[in-house]
Write an enzyme that holds these catalytic residues in place. Structure first.
Site, PDB file in Angstrom:
ATOM      1  N   CYS A   1      33.252  37.736  52.204  1.00 41.10           N
ATOM      2  CA  CYS A   1      32.316  38.598  51.472  1.00 41.10           C
ATOM      3  C   CYS A   1      30.857  38.217  51.715  1.00 41.10           C
ATOM      4  O   CYS A   1      29.963  39.023  51.454  1.00 41.10           O
ATOM      5  CB  CYS A   1      32.637  38.549  49.982  1.00 41.10           C
ATOM      6  SG  CYS A   1      34.296  39.138  49.675  1.00 41.10           S
TER       7      CYS A   1
ATOM      8  N   HIS B   1      26.975  41.298  46.024  1.00 37.21           N
ATOM      9  CA  HIS B   1      28.293  41.667  46.531  1.00 37.21           C
ATOM     10  C   HIS B   1      29.093  42.320  45.410  1.00 37.21           C
ATOM     11  O   HIS B   1      29.065  41.857  44.271  1.00 37.21           O
ATOM     12  CB  HIS B   1      29.007  40.415  47.058  1.00 37.21           C
ATOM     13  CG  HIS B   1      30.452  40.642  47.331  1.00 37.21           C
ATOM     14  ND1 HIS B   1      30.890  41.701  48.096  1.00 37.21           N
ATOM     15  CD2 HIS B   1      31.556  39.980  46.919  1.00 37.21           C
ATOM     16  CE1 HIS B   1      32.206  41.662  48.148  1.00 37.21           C
ATOM     17  NE2 HIS B   1      32.635  40.637  47.445  1.00 37.21           N
TER      18      HIS B   1
ATOM     19  N   ASN C   1      36.131  46.522  45.974  1.00 35.20           N
ATOM     20  CA  ASN C   1      35.552  45.397  46.713  1.00 35.20           C
ATOM     21  C   ASN C   1      35.768  45.621  48.211  1.00 35.20           C
ATOM     22  O   ASN C   1      36.898  45.600  48.679  1.00 35.20           O
ATOM     23  CB  ASN C   1      36.238  44.104  46.243  1.00 35.20           C
ATOM     24  CG  ASN C   1      35.689  42.858  46.932  1.00 35.20           C
ATOM     25  OD1 ASN C   1      34.953  42.953  47.919  1.00 35.20           O
ATOM     26  ND2 ASN C   1      36.058  41.704  46.410  1.00 35.20           N
TER      27      ASN C   1
HETATM   28  N1  ACO Z   1      47.233  45.483  36.234  1.00 34.29           N
HETATM   29  C1  ACO Z   1      47.671  45.082  35.043  1.00 34.29           C
HETATM   30  N2  ACO Z   1      47.805  43.775  34.691  1.00 34.29           N
HETATM   31  C2  ACO Z   1      47.448  42.851  35.617  1.00 34.29           C
HETATM   32  C3  ACO Z   1      46.967  43.226  36.884  1.00 34.29           C
HETATM   33  C4  ACO Z   1      46.857  44.599  37.182  1.00 34.29           C
HETATM   34  N3  ACO Z   1      46.389  45.035  38.351  1.00 34.29           N
HETATM   35  N4  ACO Z   1      46.694  42.094  37.591  1.00 34.29           N
HETATM   36  C5  ACO Z   1      46.989  41.059  36.795  1.00 34.29           C
HETATM   37  N5  ACO Z   1      47.445  41.506  35.590  1.00 34.29           N
HETATM   38  C6  ACO Z   1      47.860  40.734  34.425  1.00 34.29           C
HETATM   39  C7  ACO Z   1      48.196  39.320  34.780  1.00 34.29           C
HETATM   40  O1  ACO Z   1      49.534  39.210  35.204  1.00 34.29           O
HETATM   41  C8  ACO Z   1      47.934  38.585  33.478  1.00 34.29           C
HETATM   42  O2  ACO Z   1      49.044  38.777  32.641  1.00 34.29           O
HETATM   43  P1  ACO Z   1      49.564  37.612  31.645  1.00 34.29           P
HETATM   44  O3  ACO Z   1      48.403  37.341  30.736  1.00 34.29           O
HETATM   45  O4  ACO Z   1      50.747  38.228  30.995  1.00 34.29           O
HETATM   46  O5  ACO Z   1      49.863  36.448  32.542  1.00 34.29           O
HETATM   47  C9  ACO Z   1      46.765  39.345  32.866  1.00 34.29           C
HETATM   48  O6  ACO Z   1      46.742  40.619  33.538  1.00 34.29           O
HETATM   49  C10 ACO Z   1      45.416  38.651  33.036  1.00 34.29           C
HETATM   50  O7  ACO Z   1      45.262  38.238  34.384  1.00 34.29           O
HETATM   51  P2  ACO Z   1      44.023  37.379  34.841  1.00 34.29           P
HETATM   52  O8  ACO Z   1      44.163  37.075  36.313  1.00 34.29           O
HETATM   53  O9  ACO Z   1      43.828  36.242  33.933  1.00 34.29           O
HETATM   54  O10 ACO Z   1      42.842  38.440  34.657  1.00 34.29           O
HETATM   55  P3  ACO Z   1      41.288  38.196  34.702  1.00 34.29           P
HETATM   56  O11 ACO Z   1      40.688  38.615  33.428  1.00 34.29           O
HETATM   57  O12 ACO Z   1      40.909  36.849  35.242  1.00 34.29           O
HETATM   58  O13 ACO Z   1      40.821  39.281  35.815  1.00 34.29           O
HETATM   59  C11 ACO Z   1      40.207  39.408  38.176  1.00 34.29           C
HETATM   60  C12 ACO Z   1      41.322  39.195  37.131  1.00 34.29           C
HETATM   61  C13 ACO Z   1      39.672  40.822  37.998  1.00 34.29           C
HETATM   62  C14 ACO Z   1      40.800  39.242  39.538  1.00 34.29           C
HETATM   63  C15 ACO Z   1      39.058  38.393  37.956  1.00 34.29           C
HETATM   64  O14 ACO Z   1      39.566  37.116  37.779  1.00 34.29           O
HETATM   65  C16 ACO Z   1      38.056  38.350  39.129  1.00 34.29           C
HETATM   66  O15 ACO Z   1      37.290  39.275  39.350  1.00 34.29           O
HETATM   67  N6  ACO Z   1      37.995  37.234  39.878  1.00 34.29           N
HETATM   68  C17 ACO Z   1      37.003  37.044  40.968  1.00 34.29           C
HETATM   69  C18 ACO Z   1      37.130  37.989  42.137  1.00 34.29           C
HETATM   70  C19 ACO Z   1      36.132  37.613  43.206  1.00 34.29           C
HETATM   71  O16 ACO Z   1      34.972  37.377  42.953  1.00 34.29           O
HETATM   72  N7  ACO Z   1      36.545  37.466  44.439  1.00 34.29           N
HETATM   73  C20 ACO Z   1      35.625  36.965  45.459  1.00 34.29           C
HETATM   74  C21 ACO Z   1      35.232  37.934  46.419  1.00 34.29           C
HETATM   75  S1  ACO Z   1      36.566  38.594  47.322  1.00 34.29           S
HETATM   76  C22 ACO Z   1      36.569  37.887  48.891  1.00 34.29           C
HETATM   77  O17 ACO Z   1      35.839  37.013  49.224  1.00 34.29           O
HETATM   78  C23 ACO Z   1      37.611  38.346  49.839  1.00 34.29           C
END
Ligand code: ACO
Length: 333
Positions: free
Chosen positions: A116, A260, A290
């Site tokens: 990214c 980003h 993204n």
């Molecule tokens: N739909 C429904 N539920 C989901 C989904 C989905 N798509 N995905 C995960 N869940 C569930 C999980 O299983 C979990 O359930 P549980 O509580 O029963 O275990 C719950 O939702 C919460 O999951 P978390 O992973 O804790 O959710 P979080 O609030 O952290 O959000 C996210 C996830 C959006 C991915 C966030 O952590 C994020 O944005 N992280 C950073 C992303 C990023 O910056 N990436 C870098 C750039 S990308 C690159 O370089 C290629």
């Protein structure tokens, strides 16, 4: 840093494939919901490639749009730089494929694989080629076709709902006006490579890919979402400060912040921590998801075309992604 000559952005362009996927469409493929995706990430839709289209096909359209905006033809280019984590092939790089699709004869081309942050790394490289006097006009493209490697089932939902396909491009050229690209800050920290990666196929471990890899789902992207989120906020705040200091600027001097587009919530946290007014922060993740290395040049192109960015405006760009890598840069439009 003393440069021999200044460099400006002469034109911008972007492209997304026609197939739009709304959050509701994903509900029929996996156990997810429009509400979950919007709340956690801000994303409402994304675009996916179809048929025989690959990453370089998206890049070529964005490049043509940028060339048109710069009032140049592909034949004017001295160098092609292509930032992507989703290349057309393992080798050669997508830059060579794009070079051919632009009907360039022997113009050099190179790939930058910094996920990214790739576009900002690539822009820095392009800028230095021009400021050093080696080249006059450089195409810098960020393009991604993520969709073919996403697991579109419930098992892959934590990653697959976030990513989209698209491309953005800029043309860099020498500048004798106030319009110029200033200095960049670049970083990486490979000790966190396995927090966000696509492990296989790859040569690590002495095999390309085997049955165990498939069983353990190593051929799909893996992300420790919360871990990445925390690092992204910390490093983005750091790199804003570092980049501004490098260019002897303050937050108030910047007219636009183009971060980003990984997650609306990450950028909101960075803005709140740094006291950046919300009207200075631009976002398009709602529409495109993204798009990794493509996200900043896509956002830049939209802001230029809808005249949010005006002559003389100072624009900050910041990215964080897999590697980990992170980077910041500033330009005067
Ligand atoms: N739909 C429904 N539920 C989901 C989904 C989905 N798509 N995905 C995960 N869940 C569930 C999980 O299983 C979990 O359930 P549980 O509580 O029963 O275990 C719950 O939702 C919460 O999951 P978390 O992973 O804790 O959710 P979080 O609030 O952290 O959000 C996210 C996830 C959006 C991915 C966030 O952590 C994020 O944005 N992280 C950073 C992303 C990023 O910056 N990436 C870098 C750039 S990308 C690159 O370089 C290629």
């Amino acid at each position: 840093m003393n440069h021999l000559r200044h460099v400006k952005i002469a034109g911008t362009g972007m492209y997304v494939p026609p197939k739009k996927i709304d959050n509701k469409d994903l509900e029929s493929l996996m156990d997810t919901s429009d509400e979950w995706i919007r709340q956690r990430s801000g994303i409402e839709s994304r675009y996916h490639i179809e048929g025989a289209v690959g990453t370089s096909d998206l890049a070529v359209e964005a490049a043509k749009n940028a060339l048109k905006a710069a009032q140049m033809s592909a034949q004017d280019l001295d160098l092609v730089i292509f930032a992507t984590l989703s290349p057309d092939h393992q080798f050669p790089g997508s830059s060579a494929i794009l070079q051919a699709k632009l009907n360039l004869d022997t113009v050099p081309s190179m790939d930058i694989k910094c996920q990214c942050s790739g576009f900002l790394y690539a822009m820095n490289v392009g800028k230095l080629f021009i400021s050093s006097g080696q080249y006059e006009k450089v195409l810098v493209v960020g393009a991604e076709a993520h969709s073919p490697v996403l697991d579109m089932t419930t098992e892959g939902r934590d990653v697959s709902v976030l990513f989209g396909d698209g491309a953005g491009a800029v043309i860099l050229e020498a500048s004798d006006s106030e319009s110029r690209v200033l200095d960049f800050a670049l970083h990486s920290q490979g000790e966190f490579a396995d927090k966000l990666w696509l492990e296989k196929p790859g040569t690590a471990g002495g095999n390309w890919i085997n049955e165990t890899d498939y069983k353990e789902r190593r051929h799909f992207p893996y992300m420790e979402g919360r871990y990445v989120f925390k690092h992204a906020v910390t490093r983005l705040v750091e790199v804003v400060n570092e980049t501004l200091e490098l260019n002897q600027l303050k937050v108030d001097d910047i007219d636009h912040f183009l971060f980003h587009q990984a997650n609306l919530r990450i950028n909101e946290k960075v803005a709140a921590t740094m006291g950046i007014p919300s009207e200075k922060i631009h976002s398009n993740i709602m529409k495109y998801g993204n798009c990794s290395a493509a996200s900043i040049p896509m956002l830049l192109d939209e802001c230029v075309r809808n005249e949010k960015i005006k002559t003389g405006d100072k624009v900050f760009m910041g990215a964080f992604g897999a590697g980990f890598t992170w980077a910041g840069g500033v330009f005067v439009w």
